[in-house]
Enzyme design. Structure first.
Site: not given
Length: 388
Positions: A297, A341
């Protein structure tokens, strides 16, 4: 006290389908429609229909509830539905909850999804604007009055300490940014397709919250992503090569807060991801040397470096050199810095593509992938494996 033994979930469920909308800065349609498009695409990828679905999992901070998406997608009765808290930290935990439901016989086919207009609508990167009083929100009262109002400013505190502790400069974060954009440049689905950057570009980008520059921060995206989870046995009979959930874990560290855990003894690591790492390695029966590709991430570059160190790929303070050496394929879709995202859900999809052998930046012979969810908050992770 966290677990100290292998759990029983590994190998009992698999990801059978993935689907997404396009990734944009202005989708021109509702978040519900984005969710439905992603869910239907994932089901079609798996060779399933809405009628096959009996479970759904999503995040909190979501405008498209499970029952509403089910109705709009043509899904009938549900025997399982849930949401996972803590923003991007929920991504891998959605698959964990789906796998738990499948392993327990509570549901047979569970769809995990995330969809939002995060660029044209509500922008998470804008930070705290209006918030109802809450117990968990009280921690922010120790940071907001001092100007720490946005995610970038919260991460900047830990990033500055990391640099100081190891005698580094902010340029080391550029290794992560350059790597992600290199892969995005060859990924037609990525927003930054065809637009790689250099370390000089990173160093020239404007400050957002020192020591973070613009190119240390993920983009904001409109779009949707979904994955289909079912039993390992059923997945083998479906359209695509199945990808087994070899391990799934959640983690919260001591003195954990949401992005503002500044009162820990040490700010140079991510204890919540350490909890996840230990359980993933135990349950999957593997370690860093067994991972062929990692999807970490990357909402902010410093936390990618800290994750590599928490998982034991390198020693503390050495992750930038590790990334520069290129020994581990990292965020081969471009990550959230380069592709989109979607709170980590698109990272899960990339790991699936790698293990199917269909990624645009394919790692030859990839058999195991590590995937992580958002850091700085209670988080989650997965070890995925190609079906034998």
């Amino acid at each position: 006290m966290t677990l100290h033994a292998r759990d029983d979930l590994g190998g009992r469920a698999a990801i059978a389908g993935i689907g997404a909308t396009e990734f944009s800065k202005d989708s021109g349609r509702s978040e519900l429609r984005l969710a439905v498009e992603a869910v239907r695409a994932a089901l079609d990828d798996a060779g399933l229909t809405p009628a096959d679905v009996d479970g759904m999992v999503t995040f909190t901070m979501d405008t498209s509830p499970e029952i509403t998406v089910a109705q709009a997608a043509g899904i009938g009765e549900l025997s399982f539905f849930s949401r996972v808290h803590y923003g991007g930290g929920a991504a891998c935990a959605t698959v964990q909850q789906a796998a738990l439901a499948v392993a327990a016989g509570v549901a047979e086919v569970v769809v995990c999804y995330r969809a939002f207009n995060e660029r044209s609508g509500r922008r998470f990167g804008s930070g705290v604007q209006r918030r109802e009083p809450s117990a968990e929100g009280a921690a922010l009262g120790w940071a907001l009055p001092f100007g720490l109002l946005t995610p970038a400013s919260w991460v900047a505190m830990a990033a500055q300490r990391y640099l100081y502790a190891y005698g580094l400069s902010a340029e080391v974060f550029g290794q992560v940014a350059v790597s992600g954009r290199k892969y995005a440049a060859t990924n037609p689905a990525a927003w930054f397709h065809g637009r790689p950057i250099t370390l000089a570009d990173h160093a020239a980008s404007r400050w957002i919250a020192e020591p973070l520059r613009l190119l240390d921060c993920c983009q904001e995206t409109d779009g949707g992503q979904a994955v289909v989870v079912t039993s390992a046995e059923r997945a083998r009979e479906l359209r695509q090569p199945s990808v087994v959930v070899a391990a799934a874990a959640q983690g919260a560290g001591r003195a954990q807060e949401q992005m503002t855990s500044f009162y820990r003894d040490d700010l140079t690591g991510l204890p919540e991801m350490g909890v996840v790492a230990r359980q993933l390695w135990r349950t999957a029966g593997v370690g860093p040397a067994d991972i062929d590709v990692a999807v970490l991430y990357d909402h902010f570059t410093p936390f990618v470096l800290m994750q590599l160190e928490e998982f034991g790929f390198c020693a503390p303070g050495e992750a930038a050199d590790f990334v520069a050496a290129g020994g581990l394929p990292l965020n081969t879709h471009g990550g959230q810095l380069g592709e989109a995202y979607l709170h980590g859900m698109n990272g899960i999809a990339e790991a699936v593509r790698q293990l199917r052998g269909t990624s645009v930046n394919q790692v030859p012979g990839a058999e195991r992938a590590l995937v992580t969810a958002g850091t700085g908050v209670p988080t989650s992770g997965l070890v995925l494996a190609a079906a034998g």
